[in-house]
Design an enzyme around this catalytic site. Sequence first.
Site, mmCIF file in Angstrom:
data_model
loop_
_atom_site.group_PDB
_atom_site.id
_atom_site.type_symbol
_atom_site.label_atom_id
_atom_site.label_comp_id
_atom_site.label_asym_id
_atom_site.label_seq_id
_atom_site.Cartn_x
_atom_site.Cartn_y
_atom_site.Cartn_z
ATOM 1 N N ASP A 1 31.938 -35.416 11.756
ATOM 2 C CA ASP A 1 32.898 -36.256 11.038
ATOM 3 C C ASP A 1 32.826 -37.672 11.615
ATOM 4 O O ASP A 1 32.056 -37.938 12.531
ATOM 5 C CB ASP A 1 34.311 -35.655 11.130
ATOM 6 C CG ASP A 1 34.814 -35.571 12.559
ATOM 7 O OD1 ASP A 1 34.114 -36.028 13.481
ATOM 8 O OD2 ASP A 1 35.918 -35.041 12.756
ATOM 9 N N ASP B 1 35.202 -26.994 5.493
ATOM 10 C CA ASP B 1 35.340 -26.704 6.920
ATOM 11 C C ASP B 1 36.814 -26.512 7.187
ATOM 12 O O ASP B 1 37.653 -27.069 6.478
ATOM 13 C CB ASP B 1 34.842 -27.874 7.784
ATOM 14 C CG ASP B 1 35.875 -28.992 7.845
ATOM 15 O OD1 ASP B 1 35.982 -29.737 6.852
ATOM 16 O OD2 ASP B 1 36.601 -29.095 8.840
ATOM 17 N N CYS C 1 35.199 -4.608 7.009
ATOM 18 C CA CYS C 1 34.391 -5.667 7.632
ATOM 19 C C CYS C 1 33.181 -5.081 8.359
ATOM 20 O O CYS C 1 33.272 -4.036 8.999
ATOM 21 C CB CYS C 1 35.265 -6.452 8.609
ATOM 22 S SG CYS C 1 34.378 -7.761 9.465
ATOM 23 N N CYS D 1 31.445 -6.856 10.669
ATOM 24 C CA CYS D 1 31.162 -7.623 11.887
ATOM 25 C C CYS D 1 31.069 -6.681 13.084
ATOM 26 O O CYS D 1 31.563 -5.550 13.050
ATOM 27 C CB CYS D 1 32.217 -8.709 12.114
ATOM 28 S SG CYS D 1 33.653 -8.204 13.073
ATOM 29 N N CYS E 1 34.406 -5.255 14.463
ATOM 30 C CA CYS E 1 35.000 -4.171 13.680
ATOM 31 C C CYS E 1 34.198 -2.876 13.773
ATOM 32 O O CYS E 1 34.736 -1.793 13.542
ATOM 33 C CB CYS E 1 35.168 -4.602 12.226
ATOM 34 S SG CYS E 1 36.482 -5.815 12.016
ATOM 35 N N HIS F 1 35.524 -12.069 14.737
ATOM 36 C CA HIS F 1 35.861 -11.425 13.467
ATOM 37 C C HIS F 1 36.262 -12.456 12.404
ATOM 38 O O HIS F 1 35.785 -12.407 11.265
ATOM 39 C CB HIS F 1 36.990 -10.400 13.629
ATOM 40 C CG HIS F 1 37.583 -10.024 12.325
ATOM 41 N ND1 HIS F 1 36.988 -9.115 11.471
ATOM 42 C CD2 HIS F 1 38.664 -10.515 11.660
ATOM 43 C CE1 HIS F 1 37.690 -9.043 10.348
ATOM 44 N NE2 HIS F 1 38.705 -9.886 10.436
HETATM 45 ZN ZN LIG Z 1 35.361 -7.792 11.567
#
Ligand SMILES: [Zn+2]
Length: 359
Positions: free
Chosen positions: A73, A253, A291, A293, A296, A322
């Site tokens: 930025d 963002d 999820c 990820c 998880c 996560h």
């Molecule tokens: Zn997750």
Amino acid sequence: MTTPHGVIETPVFMPVGTAATVKGLRQEALEEMGARIILANTYHLYLRPGHELVKKLGGLHAFMSWKNAILTDSGGYQVFSLAELRKITDEGVRFRSHLDGSEHLLTPEKAAEIQLALGSDIAMVLDECIETPAPRNVAEAALRRTTIWAGWARRYFQEYAKKNGEPAQWQFGIVQGATFADLRRESARQLLELDFPGYAVGGLAVGEPHEMTCEMAAEVTALLPKERPRYLMGVGRPEQIADYVARGIDMMDCVLPTRAARHACLYTSEGKVLIKNARYIEDKRPIDPKCKCSVCQRYTRAYLRHLFAAGEITAAILATHHNVWFYLDIMRQIRDAISFGQLENFAAELRARYEAGPA
Ligand SMILES: [Zn+2]
């Protein structure tokens, strides 16, 4: 979007890496979850460790060992929100560092110079950020100054290119105009004359209703060229992201996934999970059963809750992992939905699930 540091599929979400780090995540983790571009804050890196040092160490990519793209930025937003004793003149913004009180002058040229030294893939021009809701005359004055500053930044950038060869960096303009549709259109038209390779919509999602943010974004994207990236700065909540995409936004963002994670707020496909809540003491389910990820796949809500209760730093690390994954995954799902012509359905479904809340 093809940058010097890789091809980025849009729409894209950019995790915020304020001081050359996405708080709580190693670059390996970001790569593993498919982050193709992150945002870094010019204000913070200018004050510490300093853009000259970063340049000396090979630029921001080498310094932080990040091989994918980076957007920086202009530093303006932080000057307006963090710095002390700021004074805006036609020349730029004079301010005192929030770290040591030292005095600095951020001009449109200086903001461009710092970002060229950092070597980001995308640099933003300095704009004037105002508090909202703003009266019309204040919004008009800020818009006028933003256009003038954008012109100076563009000229600085082009002169640099003439002298040093074309830099491997894009410079984006920022459309202002608060919540006045005609001012937004005027700002967009003025910036189009400066021929930026991409455009951002700034000064939104700062307290106005979501419908207003969408309306202003739509006013602007209607005028900006479709083949150039259009970036809505500082958004948004998970259930709102698809609405912005539907209005033609390609890039976003937000500090929400990382900041909320550190405050034990987890985003899931069913809504927010406030993991410190006593109801999760014996909950053996993952944060989000849907999820994929790595957090998880392995840890339970009960364990996460315990880590937060005990004040363990691992709590923030796992929660951030996560949440950032979740945001990147929403964008993946949005891209899929677009390719199947299902964006509206996807947006409505996510909103409904968020309204119902987690089990
Ligand atoms: Zn997750």
